[in-house]
Design an enzyme around this catalytic site. Sequence first.
Site, PDB file in Angstrom:
ATOM      1  N   GLY A  52      34.380  49.002  35.684  1.00 58.38           N
ATOM      2  CA  GLY A  52      34.971  47.673  35.561  1.00 58.38           C
ATOM      3  C   GLY A  52      35.801  47.358  36.789  1.00 58.38           C
ATOM      4  O   GLY A  52      35.298  47.369  37.907  1.00 58.38           O
ATOM      5  N   SER A  53      37.110  47.100  36.555  1.00 54.32           N
ATOM      6  CA  SER A  53      38.029  46.703  37.627  1.00 54.32           C
ATOM      7  C   SER A  53      37.553  45.406  38.269  1.00 54.32           C
ATOM      8  O   SER A  53      37.312  45.343  39.478  1.00 54.32           O
ATOM      9  CB  SER A  53      38.200  47.803  38.676  1.00 54.32           C
ATOM     10  OG  SER A  53      38.738  48.952  38.056  1.00 54.32           O
ATOM     11  N   HIS A  54      37.385  44.430  37.431  1.00 56.84           N
ATOM     12  CA  HIS A  54      37.045  43.084  37.879  1.00 56.84           C
ATOM     13  C   HIS A  54      37.261  42.105  36.733  1.00 56.84           C
ATOM     14  O   HIS A  54      37.520  42.509  35.591  1.00 56.84           O
ATOM     15  CB  HIS A  54      35.588  43.025  38.372  1.00 56.84           C
ATOM     16  CG  HIS A  54      34.587  43.464  37.367  1.00 56.84           C
ATOM     17  ND1 HIS A  54      33.894  44.643  37.470  1.00 56.84           N
ATOM     18  CD2 HIS A  54      34.185  42.893  36.215  1.00 56.84           C
ATOM     19  CE1 HIS A  54      33.087  44.771  36.434  1.00 56.84           C
ATOM     20  NE2 HIS A  54      33.253  43.718  35.649  1.00 56.84           N
ATOM     21  N   ALA A  55      37.163  40.817  37.056  1.00 57.88           N
ATOM     22  CA  ALA A  55      37.255  39.753  36.034  1.00 57.88           C
ATOM     23  C   ALA A  55      36.070  38.821  36.259  1.00 57.88           C
ATOM     24  O   ALA A  55      35.351  38.928  37.258  1.00 57.88           O
ATOM     25  CB  ALA A  55      38.567  39.005  36.182  1.00 57.88           C
ATOM     26  N   ARG A 100      39.236  43.650  33.463  1.00 55.83           N
ATOM     27  CA  ARG A 100      38.867  44.710  32.532  1.00 55.83           C
ATOM     28  C   ARG A 100      38.608  46.026  33.243  1.00 55.83           C
ATOM     29  O   ARG A 100      38.081  46.044  34.355  1.00 55.83           O
ATOM     30  CB  ARG A 100      37.658  44.326  31.669  1.00 55.83           C
ATOM     31  CG  ARG A 100      36.236  44.506  32.216  1.00 55.83           C
ATOM     32  CD  ARG A 100      35.771  43.394  33.113  1.00 55.83           C
ATOM     33  NE  ARG A 100      36.243  42.075  32.805  1.00 55.83           N
ATOM     34  CZ  ARG A 100      35.575  41.165  32.128  1.00 55.83           C
ATOM     35  NH1 ARG A 100      34.385  41.440  31.687  1.00 55.83           N
ATOM     36  NH2 ARG A 100      36.052  39.962  31.949  1.00 55.83           N
TER      37      ARG A 100
END
Length: 140
Positions: A52-55, A100
């Site tokens: 993840g580590s993005h929106a 997230r």
Amino acid sequence: MRSNSLLKFRKINSEKDPGYGYLTPIQYPDEIPFAIKRVYYIYGTKSNRKRGSHAHKKLHQILICINGSVKIYLESADGKKEVVLNDPSKGLYVGPGNWREMSEFSDGAVLLVLASEKYDESDYIRDYDEFVKYIKKQEK
Ligand code: T46
């Protein structure tokens, strides 16, 4: 529906035969707030890895851990939240504007994702500072 809420789906079983097992239907618009255009699933992730580590700007998704467990961290204009998904009859609705991160995948974890749109890299915000600026701008 809040864009980071836990949805409880139906578990249909047989009263006559408890060993028959469960069936969980997910149908739009009865159980989820968007029509599904894409399905993907994540598996084989080691417990020490983070994904993840993005929106997303427009994408709506439902995350369901259909086997094992996984921790989901969400951050949005509403605040921060952590949810452990470990029940195939529960789905986490994640709307646009949520950063997230998925971590602590158990052995054999399978994370199923139902998505409102086709894959589009231009919908991702992959830089955290850009995400913070983006949600501040949305609040104005
Ligand atoms: C999300 C979380 C929960 C595709 O080609 N098609 C697809 O539909 C997807 C989702 C990904 N990809 C490609 C893009 C990358 O080359 O698969 C590779 C891995 O994707 P990514 O690093 O974005 O995977 P995650 O696990 O970090 O994030 C995914 C979704 O991309 C994202 O939308 O919300 O799962």
